[in-house]
Enzyme design. Structure first.
Site, PDB file in Angstrom:
ATOM      1  CD  GLU A  90       0.144   6.045  -3.517  1.00 41.28           C
ATOM      2  OE1 GLU A  90      -0.639   5.155  -3.915  1.00 41.28           O
ATOM      3  OE2 GLU A  90       0.385   6.271  -2.306  1.00 41.28           O
ATOM      4  CG  ASP A 138      -8.190   4.462  -0.958  1.00 38.31           C
ATOM      5  OD1 ASP A 138      -7.982   3.242  -1.046  1.00 38.31           O
ATOM      6  OD2 ASP A 138      -7.511   5.215  -0.237  1.00 38.31           O
ATOM      7  CG  ASP A 191      -2.204   0.794   0.984  1.00 39.03           C
ATOM      8  OD1 ASP A 191      -2.347   1.392  -0.097  1.00 39.03           O
ATOM      9  OD2 ASP A 191      -3.059   0.804   1.887  1.00 39.03           O
TER      10      ASP A 191
END
Length: 797
Positions: A478, A539, A475
């Site tokens: 970024e 998401d 996860d």
């Protein structure tokens, strides 16, 4: 046990009461906001250098120099408007004898294959060239000049292969790329190409910033009328990028209905028959005719331009691009089963209960994912199960595996100051630093450009693999500091976009070493990340708009070299409305991988009985189709094709196929049209040929049709002449019997034979099986799988 339940409840309530995360306001100067390089090319304080003529060139080596002319923007007031256009500029350096007014700088052309051309230009000397590129599968690109025949032409030079031609014209300098028929695909743009417009447009050039004297390239190429552009990674905006400005900067988009991207990829393809890979990790902005309709402006943060052009149809382009940057590894069979998740299972007891209920309610499943709550403190990743809430995690995972469940664990590469590993990370110098040697953020961000960091990190994952974990959710990734100083010696300007690739690689390689397969579940990417499947769509909002945006993002990523992709079925951000979840579930079942995840509840038995039955039917459909899915996955990984592919990948000569973005091909033989609204039918475009509804068995010809969904709320059609391999339903792939397969033949009355593609779990190649009509059924011709599996045929009518 009571204490465990109380801890679980308190953590759960804490999650519910935690303030919601908010997305960045785009174009705001906040932490980690995407860097739009195009702004530097619009700043009249800067100096510009326009590529003017080929000053020298050696056809044997493909090396030469380009002469650049100096320009600045000049302003002029006209009837209450301030106009601005480039004009020739005199030098402003002192002493005047020491610096070039019109520099002659390196230019090079190389030939990677008979379809792939590499063009390199620089804006100044390169004193620290990169010896190997992480984006390229072998670190460097091959050069095969022998595949292209050179000839001198009037005004320049020409190279020809069996698939295309390249012309390099001396003055004005142009590089023109043609296909094998002589059609111009694209060309560099020179200042003279804009003499017929009042719109000030930059040609192929570079900018020298007034602020710090740094330079960036502006590679300007032509766009032709009706040309369409696709790709650029997992972009959720309109599918065709023509008329858009795309900022390629890895960003925590916090949703999928905005213009920023978790998965930017500096690659795109054109409907005219070419693709482009911008071989850079700096921020890149591409203006696909948004400012000036006939100009494709690639604003590259780097002080050189390294561009690969691929000639051919979409399949050719993807094959060539992934030959260069890597094809996706083939994931294990069980990964293609259903993944059950939510935010989050907090205890061993919850994990065991959900596994028990999945089998009780007969929801075929292969993976149970534990998200952010398996540590002592929710979100505080220290690679250790909470001993209080997971009293025997190793036995739990062993028991789950015996019942056909693999365990996936969440983790991330950021460590808050309260994390028990924070001091160790800092003491061992494993984090990205700022210019003073401190941390750019409050968190320690692992520096994956440091081999010692990778070794330390992989050891943490190995410890969990040893306990029985099967796969990790990779996860975030970024938010690598743009101003950070990395072990590689480069700043975040070069390392930020590479961070997801380094991160993906670190997890995938330890997984391969310890488990024997390459598999991750990652959110962020860059060019080359496709080598390390798989990635999911971020998401998503729980809405119809997000559902359709997921499809556009998945199709765009597939056109950027990624074979495998998934998303959170039902959306992520809030509880999924039942009517939305009902339609989203079959869409998820017809993507390469499928996971239900997001804010609870996610488990289908926690909705209505009718929903549970519908979800089960969609899931059963996928599991029975597993032989088709598995074979298509293998072929996709070998050819660089997406499993979920835009219609024009298979039908490039169908103009209508280039216009559709709300349906797709799942593999080569199934056409899927999800329901993006609460309806029972929808308009569906069918490419050439005959198509047969998978559920209702109705037959359709090419063109537009209004088609009713079947019992499972989705439209799925099968290409005429397809023998779809099916397997007996099992509750996990572990229990599937691959020795007995059924070939369901979808064939119109006029069709006399059909083909199936089959790849067995212990096989080494995809086998094509032919069935031939005999009376009222089809029979299997002799095949290479005789003795390995038996086929029963069933003509679907």
């Amino acid at each position: 046990m009571k204490k465990i339940q109380i801890a679980s409840l308190s953590l759960f309530l804490g999650l519910l009461w935690t303030p919601k995360a908010s997305a960045q306001i785009q174009n705001a100067d906040v932490l980690n906001a995407p860097i739009d390089i195009s702004k530097d090319f619009q700043n009249y304080l800067n100096t510009f250098y326009f590529a003017d003529e080929l000053a020298s060139f050696d056809p044997a080596t493909g090396k030469g120099t380009i002469k650049y002319l100096r320009y600045n923007y000049k302003t002029r007031q006209a009837f209450n408007n301030m106009m601005m256009k480039p004009d020739v500029e005199k030098p402003n350096e002192f002493p005047t004898t020491e610096y070039e007014v019109s520099p002659e700088l390196p230019f090079q052309i190389q030939f990677v294959s008979d379809r792939t051309i590499r063009i390199k230009t620089t804006s100044g000397p390169q004193f620290h060239p990169e010896k190997e590129s992480l984006m390229l599968i072998n670190g460097v690109a091959p050069n095969h000049p022998e595949l292209w025949k050179y000839s001198k032409i009037e005004g320049g030079h020409s190279y020809t292969s069996k698939h295309g031609r390249v012309e390099i014209l001396t003055k004005p300098w142009h590089v023109k790329i043609y296909d094998e028929t002589g059609k111009l695909l694209t060309s560099t743009l020179h200042d003279s190409d804009f003499k017929n417009t009042y719109t000030p447009t930059l040609p192929f050039s570079y900018v020298r910033r007034n602020s710090d004297y740094s330079r960036s390239m502006g590679a300007a190429f032509s766009l032709e009328p009706d040309e369409k552009i696709f790709g650029c990674g997992e972009s959720f905006t309109q599918f065709n990028k023509r008329g858009q400005k795309v900022v390629l900067w890895t960003d925590d988009a916090n949703g999928i209905q905005n213009e920023t991207m978790y998965k930017p990829v500096p690659f795109y393809m054109s409907s005219r028959g070419y693709g482009v890979f911008m071989h850079h990790s700096t921020p890149i902005t591409v203006d696909f005719g948004r400012y000036f309709g006939s100009a494709n402006e690639m604003y590259i943060g780097d002080d050189e331009a390294d561009l690969f052009f691929f000639i051919g149809e979409p399949k050719d382009i993807l094959d060539q691009y992934t030959d260069l940057t890597g094809k996706a590894a083939m994931p294990p069979l069980w990964s293609f089963g259903f993944w059950m998740s939510r935010i989050t299972y907090f205890t061993e007891k919850e994990g065991r209960e959900v596994a028990k209920d999945l089998r009780k309610y007969k929801i075929p499943t292969d993976v149970i994912h534990f998200d952010t709550g398996w540590f002592d403190v929710d979100w505080r990743n220290n690679y250790e199960f909470s001993k209080e809430r997971f009293p025997d995690a190793q036995k739990m995972m062993s028991d789950l595996k015996d019942d056909g469940f693999h365990v996936c664990l969440w983790q991330l590469p950021y460590f808050s100051p309260k994390n028990t590993l924070f001091k160790e990370i800092m003491d061992k110098n494993l984090a990205v630093r700022d210019r003073k040697g401190n941390l750019p953020y409050e968190d320690a961000v692992l520096d994956f450009s440091n081999p010692e960091t990778v070794t330390w990190y992989q050891a943490k994952l190995k410890h969990l693999f040893d306990q029985g974990v099967s796969v990790f959710k990779v996860d975030f990734g970024e938010a690598a500091p743009p101003e950070g100083i990395y072990h590689s010696g480069r700043t975040g300007f070069y390392e930020h976009n590479l961070y997801p690739l380094r991160y993906n690689k670190a997890v995938a390689e330890i997984t391969q070493k310890e488990k024997g397969y390459t598999l991750i579940w990652a959110r962020s990417t860059w060019a080359g990340s496709q080598r390390y499947p798989l990635h999911w769509g971020g998401d998503a909002e729980t809405s119809n708009g997000a559902m359709s945006a997921e499809l556009r993002g998945g199709l765009s990523l597939g056109l950027s070299g990624f074979s495998f992709w998934s998303h959170d079925v039902g959306g992520f951000a809030t509880k999924s409305p039942e009517n939305l979840y009902r339609r989203w579930a079959p869409f998820g079942m017809f993507t390469s991988h499928v996971r239900s995840h997001g804010e609870p509840p996610r488990e289908p038995w926690l909705y209505s009985k009718d929903f549970l039955e519908g979800f089960r039917k969609a899931d059963n459909m996928r599991y029975e189709l597993m032989p088709y899915i598995y074979a298509q996955a293998k072929e996709s990984s070998q050819k660089g094709l997406p499993m979920m592919r835009a219609l024009f990948v298979e039908y490039p000569n169908d103009p209508g196929a280039w216009l559709v973005d709300n349906e797709y091909l799942f593999g080569s033989s199934l056409l899927v049209a999800p329901l993006f609204e609460e309806v029972t039918e929808r308009d569906v475009y069918l490419p050439e040929g005959t198509w047969i509804d998978y559920q209702t068995k109705k037959v359709y010809q090419s063109g537009w049709h209004k088609i009713k969904a079947g019992e499972v709320p989705i439209v799925v059609l099968v290409k005429d002449g397809t023998a779809l391999p099916h397997i007996a339903l099992a509750q996990s792939t572990k229990d599937m019997d691959w020795s007995k397969l059924t070939l369901k033949v979808y064939a119109s009355d006029a069709t006399t034979s059909a083909k199936a593609k089959v790849f067995l779990p212990d096989g080494d190649a995809v086998q094509e099986i032919t069935v031939t009509k005999k009376g009222n059924n089809f029979e299997v011709a002799p095949n290479a799988l005789t003795g390995k599996t038996t086929f029963k045929t069933e003509w679907v009518k």
